[in-house]
Design a protein around this motif. Sequence first.
Motif, PDB file in Angstrom:
ATOM      1  N   CYS A 112       1.077  -1.014  -0.080  1.00 48.73           N
ATOM      2  CA  CYS A 112       0.297  -0.252  -0.361  1.00 48.73           C
ATOM      3  C   CYS A 112       0.762   1.153  -0.054  1.00 48.73           C
ATOM      4  N   GLY A 113       2.042   0.893   1.024  1.00 50.97           N
ATOM      5  CA  GLY A 113       2.766   2.522   0.768  1.00 50.97           C
ATOM      6  C   GLY A 113       3.437   3.065  -0.909  1.00 50.97           C
ATOM      7  N   ILE A 114       3.842   1.402  -1.222  1.00 54.13           N
ATOM      8  CA  ILE A 114       4.325   1.480  -2.311  1.00 54.13           C
ATOM      9  C   ILE A 114       3.031   2.620  -3.060  1.00 54.13           C
ATOM     10  N   CYS A 115       1.824   2.281  -3.857  1.00 56.28           N
ATOM     11  CA  CYS A 115       0.843   2.606  -4.057  1.00 56.28           C
ATOM     12  C   CYS A 115       1.256   4.549  -3.912  1.00 56.28           C
ATOM     13  N   VAL A 116       0.880   4.603  -2.442  1.00 59.86           N
ATOM     14  CA  VAL A 116       0.841   5.739  -1.707  1.00 59.86           C
ATOM     15  C   VAL A 116       2.252   6.892  -3.086  1.00 59.86           C
ATOM     16  N   ILE A 117       3.643   6.283  -2.774  1.00 64.74           N
ATOM     17  CA  ILE A 117       4.026   7.058  -2.949  1.00 64.74           C
ATOM     18  C   ILE A 117       4.542   7.075  -4.768  1.00 64.74           C
ATOM     19  N   PHE A 118       4.084   5.247  -5.509  1.00 70.95           N
ATOM     20  CA  PHE A 118       4.362   5.985  -6.997  1.00 70.95           C
ATOM     21  C   PHE A 118       2.730   5.710  -7.826  1.00 70.95           C
ATOM     22  N   PRO A 119       1.672   7.084  -7.180  1.00 64.56           N
ATOM     23  CA  PRO A 119       0.539   6.396  -7.987  1.00 64.56           C
ATOM     24  C   PRO A 119       0.109   6.137  -9.394  1.00 64.56           C
ATOM     25  N   LYS A 120       1.023   7.578 -10.053  1.00 63.47           N
ATOM     26  CA  LYS A 120       1.289   7.987 -11.265  1.00 63.47           C
ATOM     27  C   LYS A 120       1.835   6.410 -12.340  1.00 63.47           C
ATOM     28  N   LEU A 121       2.865   5.586 -11.492  1.00 62.94           N
ATOM     29  CA  LEU A 121       3.712   4.168 -12.489  1.00 62.94           C
ATOM     30  C   LEU A 121       2.641   3.494 -11.945  1.00 62.94           C
ATOM     31  N   LEU A 122       2.001   3.363 -10.867  1.00 61.52           N
ATOM     32  CA  LEU A 122       1.835   2.087 -10.739  1.00 61.52           C
ATOM     33  C   LEU A 122      -0.204   2.103 -11.025  1.00 61.52           C
ATOM     34  N   ARG A 123      -0.921   3.351 -11.428  1.00 68.62           N
ATOM     35  CA  ARG A 123      -2.456   3.402 -11.591  1.00 68.62           C
ATOM     36  C   ARG A 123      -2.891   2.328 -10.735  1.00 68.62           C
ATOM     37  N   PRO A 124      -3.113   2.859  -9.414  1.00 73.14           N
ATOM     38  CA  PRO A 124      -4.057   1.852  -8.551  1.00 73.14           C
ATOM     39  C   PRO A 124      -5.138   1.732  -9.147  1.00 73.14           C
ATOM     40  N   SER A 125      -6.300   1.045  -8.445  1.00 69.14           N
ATOM     41  CA  SER A 125      -7.801   1.270  -8.757  1.00 69.14           C
ATOM     42  C   SER A 125      -8.628   2.628  -8.017  1.00 69.14           C
ATOM     43  N   SER A 126      -7.799   2.321  -6.589  1.00 67.26           N
ATOM     44  CA  SER A 126      -7.824   3.723  -5.449  1.00 67.26           C
ATOM     45  C   SER A 126      -7.830   4.760  -5.594  1.00 67.26           C
ATOM     46  N   SER A 127      -8.501   5.684  -5.026  1.00 62.87           N
ATOM     47  CA  SER A 127      -7.616   7.508  -4.746  1.00 62.87           C
ATOM     48  C   SER A 127      -6.435   7.638  -4.434  1.00 62.87           C
ATOM     49  N   PRO A 128      -5.600   8.386  -4.713  1.00 58.30           N
ATOM     50  CA  PRO A 128      -4.630   8.285  -3.630  1.00 58.30           C
ATOM     51  C   PRO A 128      -4.928   9.094  -1.850  1.00 58.30           C
ATOM     52  N   PRO A 129      -5.579  10.209  -1.969  1.00 57.04           N
ATOM     53  CA  PRO A 129      -6.048   9.903  -0.338  1.00 57.04           C
ATOM     54  C   PRO A 129      -6.797   8.217   0.302  1.00 57.04           C
ATOM     55  N   ARG A 130      -7.554   7.629  -0.309  1.00 57.22           N
ATOM     56  CA  ARG A 130      -7.974   6.855  -0.069  1.00 57.22           C
ATOM     57  C   ARG A 130      -6.280   5.351   0.079  1.00 57.22           C
ATOM     58  N   LEU A 131      -5.991   5.374  -0.813  1.00 57.62           N
ATOM     59  CA  LEU A 131      -4.807   4.512  -0.734  1.00 57.62           C
ATOM     60  C   LEU A 131      -4.061   4.663   0.498  1.00 57.62           C
ATOM     61  N   LYS A 132      -3.726   6.278   0.363  1.00 59.34           N
ATOM     62  CA  LYS A 132      -3.432   7.167   1.906  1.00 59.34           C
ATOM     63  C   LYS A 132      -4.009   6.498   3.001  1.00 59.34           C
ATOM     64  N   LEU A 133      -5.557   6.444   3.465  1.00 59.15           N
ATOM     65  CA  LEU A 133      -6.176   5.856   4.557  1.00 59.15           C
ATOM     66  C   LEU A 133      -5.908   4.224   4.338  1.00 59.15           C
ATOM     67  N   TYR A 134      -6.156   3.300   3.811  1.00 65.22           N
ATOM     68  CA  TYR A 134      -5.369   2.081   3.362  1.00 65.22           C
ATOM     69  C   TYR A 134      -3.904   1.575   4.543  1.00 65.22           C
TER      70      TYR A 134
END
Length: 198
Positions: A112-134
């Motif tokens: 989850c932390g890696i997705c928070v740091i690199f959201p544009k590179l990994l393109r997760p399905s959740s929004s950055p604020p939601r990823l931070k909460l996760y």
Amino acid sequence: MRSDVESSPVGEGLGQRDFWLYVWLRRAAVIAAHVTGLGLTLIISLLSRPGTSLFSWHPVCMSVAALVLIAAATGLGFMVASKNVSELPHLVTWHSLLGICTLAATVLQAACGICVIFPKLLRPSSSPPRLKLYHATCGLVVYLLATATVVSAMFSYWFQAMVKGVAWWAFLLLPLFLALVVMNQITNAYLPRKKITS
């Protein structure tokens, strides 16, 4: 009269004098938690006398694992090697089962932390604020699991042979104090605050 909705800050409703007391008590608790966490790690490392056996490296690495995921994997490796040398079964205690769950949750939290740091590179399905909460929620689960793992280790034959009497009770309470402080910090920082109308 205002009718808009706003977040209520922590400590609202306290008088000025009470608010400053609240702020200083929180600061004291956070400092005490950091000192206690570092002290607990150092004492466990000294008690285990690293190098005296394969097992002796397990408590050292696992107590430092709050700082580094690699230390957790190394500590797990020493435990597996120690059990293999002693020809003892794996995953038969609450401590070992909680430890495995803690490591699995730590890997999930790191992901989850890696997705928070690199959201544009990994393109997760959740929004950055939601990823931070996760990420924060996973961190809280990891910390609570780690606390349960440490507390269960204090019921092991090894720990009870090293620490006895009042000191054992103090060691039992220290991780619980740390968990309360960390839970308070994470919930105040990341969980949605109660909405109020004024």
